[in-house]
Design a protein around this motif. Structure first.
Motif, PDB file in Angstrom:
ATOM      1  N   LEU A 178       0.800  -1.222   0.000  1.00  0.00           N
ATOM      2  CA  LEU A 178       0.000   0.000   0.000  1.00  0.00           C
ATOM      3  C   LEU A 178       0.837   1.279   0.000  1.00  0.00           C
ATOM      4  CD1 LEU A 178      -2.972  -0.788   2.416  1.00  0.00           C
ATOM      5  CD2 LEU A 178      -3.106  -0.180   0.006  1.00  0.00           C
ATOM      6  N   GLY A 179       2.112   1.180  -0.353  1.00  0.00           N
ATOM      7  CA  GLY A 179       2.944   2.382  -0.372  1.00  0.00           C
ATOM      8  C   GLY A 179       2.404   3.446  -1.308  1.00  0.00           C
ATOM      9  N   TRP A 180       1.790   3.029  -2.422  1.00  0.00           N
ATOM     10  CA  TRP A 180       1.265   3.976  -3.406  1.00  0.00           C
ATOM     11  C   TRP A 180       0.177   4.872  -2.811  1.00  0.00           C
ATOM     12  CZ3 TRP A 180      -3.974   3.176  -4.605  1.00  0.00           C
ATOM     13  CH2 TRP A 180      -4.505   1.939  -4.215  1.00  0.00           C
ATOM     14  N   VAL A 181      -0.579   4.371  -1.841  1.00  0.00           N
ATOM     15  CA  VAL A 181      -1.640   5.172  -1.229  1.00  0.00           C
ATOM     16  C   VAL A 181      -1.054   6.368  -0.492  1.00  0.00           C
ATOM     17  CG1 VAL A 181      -3.490   5.144   0.475  1.00  0.00           C
ATOM     18  CG2 VAL A 181      -3.178   3.184  -1.036  1.00  0.00           C
ATOM     19  N   ALA A 184       4.352   6.741  -1.504  1.00  0.00           N
ATOM     20  CA  ALA A 184       5.680   6.135  -1.393  1.00  0.00           C
ATOM     21  C   ALA A 184       5.634   4.701  -1.914  1.00  0.00           C
ATOM     22  CB  ALA A 184       6.154   6.165   0.056  1.00  0.00           C
ATOM     23  N   PRO A 185       5.406   4.511  -3.231  1.00  0.00           N
ATOM     24  CA  PRO A 185       5.344   3.153  -3.781  1.00  0.00           C
ATOM     25  C   PRO A 185       6.641   2.404  -3.559  1.00  0.00           C
ATOM     26  CG  PRO A 185       5.502   4.780  -5.538  1.00  0.00           C
ATOM     27  CD  PRO A 185       5.261   5.539  -4.280  1.00  0.00           C
ATOM     28  N   SER A 186       6.532   1.094  -3.332  1.00  0.00           N
ATOM     29  CA  SER A 186       7.707   0.283  -3.001  1.00  0.00           C
ATOM     30  C   SER A 186       8.602   0.022  -4.197  1.00  0.00           C
ATOM     31  CB  SER A 186       7.246  -1.060  -2.425  1.00  0.00           C
ATOM     32  OG  SER A 186       6.586  -1.833  -3.430  1.00  0.00           O
ATOM     33  N   PRO A 216      -6.197  -3.513  -7.288  1.00  0.00           N
ATOM     34  CA  PRO A 216      -5.538  -2.364  -7.913  1.00  0.00           C
ATOM     35  C   PRO A 216      -4.328  -2.834  -8.722  1.00  0.00           C
ATOM     36  CG  PRO A 216      -6.033  -1.893  -5.614  1.00  0.00           C
ATOM     37  CD  PRO A 216      -6.321  -3.349  -5.821  1.00  0.00           C
ATOM     38  N   PRO A 217      -4.010  -2.161  -9.818  1.00  0.00           N
ATOM     39  CA  PRO A 217      -2.885  -2.586 -10.655  1.00  0.00           C
ATOM     40  C   PRO A 217      -1.558  -2.563  -9.906  1.00  0.00           C
ATOM     41  CG  PRO A 217      -4.247  -0.974 -11.801  1.00  0.00           C
ATOM     42  CD  PRO A 217      -4.703  -0.991 -10.375  1.00  0.00           C
ATOM     43  N   THR A 218      -0.704  -3.538 -10.199  1.00  0.00           N
ATOM     44  CA  THR A 218       0.642  -3.535  -9.634  1.00  0.00           C
ATOM     45  C   THR A 218       1.430  -2.306 -10.080  1.00  0.00           C
ATOM     46  OG1 THR A 218       1.359  -4.894 -11.502  1.00  0.00           O
ATOM     47  CG2 THR A 218       0.787  -6.048  -9.461  1.00  0.00           C
ATOM     48  N   ALA A 219       1.008  -1.693 -11.187  1.00  0.00           N
ATOM     49  CA  ALA A 219       1.687  -0.490 -11.679  1.00  0.00           C
ATOM     50  C   ALA A 219       1.696   0.611 -10.632  1.00  0.00           C
ATOM     51  CB  ALA A 219       1.013   0.005 -12.962  1.00  0.00           C
ATOM     52  N   PHE A 220       0.691   0.630  -9.739  1.00  0.00           N
ATOM     53  CA  PHE A 220       0.658   1.658  -8.700  1.00  0.00           C
ATOM     54  C   PHE A 220       1.873   1.544  -7.783  1.00  0.00           C
ATOM     55  CE2 PHE A 220      -4.301   1.997  -8.700  1.00  0.00           C
ATOM     56  CZ  PHE A 220      -4.240   2.506  -9.996  1.00  0.00           C
ATOM     57  N   GLU A 221       2.266   0.314  -7.461  1.00  0.00           N
ATOM     58  CA  GLU A 221       3.435   0.115  -6.608  1.00  0.00           C
ATOM     59  C   GLU A 221       4.745   0.304  -7.372  1.00  0.00           C
ATOM     60  OE1 GLU A 221       4.012  -1.090  -2.743  1.00  0.00           O
ATOM     61  OE2 GLU A 221       2.976   0.691  -3.454  1.00  0.00           O
ATOM     62  N   LEU A 222       4.652   0.431  -8.703  1.00  0.00           N
ATOM     63  CA  LEU A 222       5.817   0.777  -9.502  1.00  0.00           C
ATOM     64  C   LEU A 222       5.938   2.286  -9.694  1.00  0.00           C
ATOM     65  CD1 LEU A 222       5.608  -2.000 -12.255  1.00  0.00           C
ATOM     66  CD2 LEU A 222       7.248  -1.868 -10.371  1.00  0.00           C
ATOM     67  N   GLY A 223       5.022   3.037  -9.080  1.00  0.00           N
ATOM     68  CA  GLY A 223       5.086   4.485  -9.139  1.00  0.00           C
ATOM     69  C   GLY A 223       4.310   5.103 -10.279  1.00  0.00           C
ATOM     70  N   LEU A 224       3.475   4.316 -10.972  1.00  0.00           N
ATOM     71  CA  LEU A 224       2.675   4.827 -12.075  1.00  0.00           C
ATOM     72  C   LEU A 224       1.255   5.103 -11.594  1.00  0.00           C
ATOM     73  CD1 LEU A 224       3.858   2.406 -14.906  1.00  0.00           C
ATOM     74  CD2 LEU A 224       4.827   4.604 -14.217  1.00  0.00           C
ATOM     75  N   SER A 225       0.523   5.879 -12.361  1.00  0.00           N
ATOM     76  CA  SER A 225      -0.854   6.199 -11.993  1.00  0.00           C
ATOM     77  C   SER A 225      -1.738   6.094 -13.229  1.00  0.00           C
ATOM     78  CB  SER A 225      -0.948   7.602 -11.391  1.00  0.00           C
ATOM     79  OG  SER A 225      -0.547   8.578 -12.344  1.00  0.00           O
ATOM     80  N   GLY A 226      -3.035   6.114 -13.003  1.00  0.00           N
ATOM     81  CA  GLY A 226      -3.975   6.083 -14.115  1.00  0.00           C
ATOM     82  C   GLY A 226      -4.425   4.676 -14.461  1.00  0.00           C
ATOM     83  N   TRP A 227      -5.270   4.595 -15.453  1.00  0.00           N
ATOM     84  CA  TRP A 227      -5.872   3.349 -15.910  1.00  0.00           C
ATOM     85  C   TRP A 227      -4.813   2.449 -16.543  1.00  0.00           C
ATOM     86  CZ3 TRP A 227      -9.091   2.648 -20.921  1.00  0.00           C
ATOM     87  CH2 TRP A 227      -9.774   1.432 -20.885  1.00  0.00           C
ATOM     88  N   VAL A 228      -4.885   1.151 -16.267  1.00  0.00           N
ATOM     89  CA  VAL A 228      -3.967   0.162 -16.831  1.00  0.00           C
ATOM     90  C   VAL A 228      -4.816  -0.868 -17.587  1.00  0.00           C
ATOM     91  CG1 VAL A 228      -2.092  -1.459 -16.338  1.00  0.00           C
ATOM     92  CG2 VAL A 228      -2.425   0.528 -14.872  1.00  0.00           C
ATOM     93  N   PRO A 229      -5.182  -0.590 -18.838  1.00  0.00           N
ATOM     94  CA  PRO A 229      -6.103  -1.476 -19.563  1.00  0.00           C
ATOM     95  C   PRO A 229      -5.461  -2.804 -19.955  1.00  0.00           C
ATOM     96  CG  PRO A 229      -5.323   0.281 -20.999  1.00  0.00           C
ATOM     97  CD  PRO A 229      -4.818   0.606 -19.629  1.00  0.00           C
ATOM     98  N   THR A 230      -6.242  -3.864 -19.847  1.00  0.00           N
ATOM     99  CA  THR A 230      -5.784  -5.202 -20.207  1.00  0.00           C
ATOM    100  C   THR A 230      -5.800  -5.375 -21.717  1.00  0.00           C
ATOM    101  OG1 THR A 230      -6.677  -6.079 -18.151  1.00  0.00           O
ATOM    102  CG2 THR A 230      -6.187  -7.663 -19.884  1.00  0.00           C
ATOM    103  N   VAL A 231      -4.731  -5.946 -22.255  1.00  0.00           N
ATOM    104  CA  VAL A 231      -4.651  -6.288 -23.674  1.00  0.00           C
ATOM    105  C   VAL A 231      -5.035  -7.751 -23.879  1.00  0.00           C
ATOM    106  CG1 VAL A 231      -3.112  -6.437 -25.678  1.00  0.00           C
ATOM    107  CG2 VAL A 231      -2.874  -4.539 -24.044  1.00  0.00           C
ATOM    108  N   GLU A 232      -4.452  -8.621 -23.059  1.00  0.00           N
ATOM    109  CA  GLU A 232      -4.749 -10.064 -23.143  1.00  0.00           C
ATOM    110  C   GLU A 232      -4.717 -10.649 -21.740  1.00  0.00           C
ATOM    111  OE1 GLU A 232      -3.519 -14.269 -22.959  1.00  0.00           O
ATOM    112  OE2 GLU A 232      -2.230 -12.549 -22.516  1.00  0.00           O
TER     113      GLU A 232
END
Length: 285
Positions: A178-181, A184-186, A216-232
């Motif tokens: 929960l660092g992104w909340v 401070a994403p991990s 929630p997307p793992t991208a949040f803990e990578l420091g990214l924000s916004g929608w992460v749409p699935t391709v496959e």
């Protein structure tokens, strides 16, 4: 499961069942009104959509349980009317294979394919009990030490817009993810949570198709924000889950070229690995 649910819903009689129910118009053709209750921003959640197509295939095929299902998300689905068309590819004694596509209409009346799925179905209850595995359930704090959306400080979500789906889910996130909340994403690309439906309905094979794509997307803990749409998205359902909350763990090891993978594992209260998935998603850089 949910403190808010005065009476626990049952499999076949819950909001999830009503909102994924399809109406057979003719053999291989099904109508559905996609619910706005499963949206994130303006798009309908991919796991909910996969459960819709999974339900149509369960009706179209002689076997009722998804074993493996792969979806390619072609265009973003919107709440409202949709048509699912299925095709039986092969039927066998233990496995049946089918494909399905979901269509909607654009503003100009043009029919647009939103998702295309290929899946194999069988009977989970007929599988042998033998298990030989090196997989282990994720180490997580007890539920009372984890946090849900109701515990988040105001204005901390990295996604702006509708998150109606969160009202339909019971999610308690591991504090270590929960660092992104807190801003401070991990950087580890991990998300873990206790998971269920808000009305207390227990999990079944179809709801597992939702569970793998509901955190929630793992991208949040990578420091990214916004929608992460699935391709496959590919899901393997391994066994019928025991009653009670699920443990879901999702990891990302590689983000490159604006795309990342998410590997998910879903464990039941009996300590069994009940579903696995991998998806490719687009990240906003």
């Amino acid at each position: 499961m949910s403190e808010a649910a005065a009476v626990q819903a049952t499999i076949g009689d819950s909001e999830f069942d009503r909102d994924t129910a399809v109406t057979r118009r003719e053999p291989g053709v099904y109508d559905i009104d996609l619910s706005a209750g499963w949206t994130i921003i303006k798009a309908v959640n991919g796991g909910y959509l996969l459960a819709v197509l999974g339900r149509a295939l369960a009706d179209a095929l002689p076997h009722g349980d998804p074993f493996t299902i792969t979806a390619h998300y072609l265009t973003a689905s919107r709440p409202g009317p949709a048509v699912v068309r299925t095709d039986v590819v092969r039927t066998g004694r233990t496995l049946s294979t089918g494909q399905a596509s979901l269509f909607q209409y654009d503003e100009d009346g043009t029919e647009v394919e939103r998702i295309r799925v290929l899946a194999s179905y069988g009977d989970l209850d007929a599988l042998p009990d033998d298990v030989r595995t090196s997989a282990e359930p994720p180490a997580m704090p007890p539920v009372e030490q984890c946090f849900g959306a109701e515990d988040a400080p105001p204005g901390t979500s990295p996604v702006t817009g509708s998150s109606a789906i969160m009202d339909r889910l019971w999610i308690k996130l591991d504090p270590a993810t929960l660092g992104w909340v807190l801003g401070a994403p991990s950087g580890k690309g991990e998300m873990r949570a206790w998971f269920g439906l808000a009305d207390g309905r227990d999990a079944d094979p179809l709801s597992l198709l939702l569970a793998v794509d509901a955190l929630p997307p793992t991208a949040f803990e990578l420091g990214l924000s916004g929608w992460v749409p699935t391709v496959e998205l590919t899901v393997h359902v391994r066994c019928r889950p025991a009653p009670g909350p699920l443990r879901v763990a999702v990891t990302t090891r590689n983000l490159a070229g604006g795309f990342l993978e998410e590997d998910a594992e879903v464990w039941d209260t009996a300590g069994r690995l009940v579903a696995q998935s991998r998806q490719l998603a687009r990240a906003k850089l």
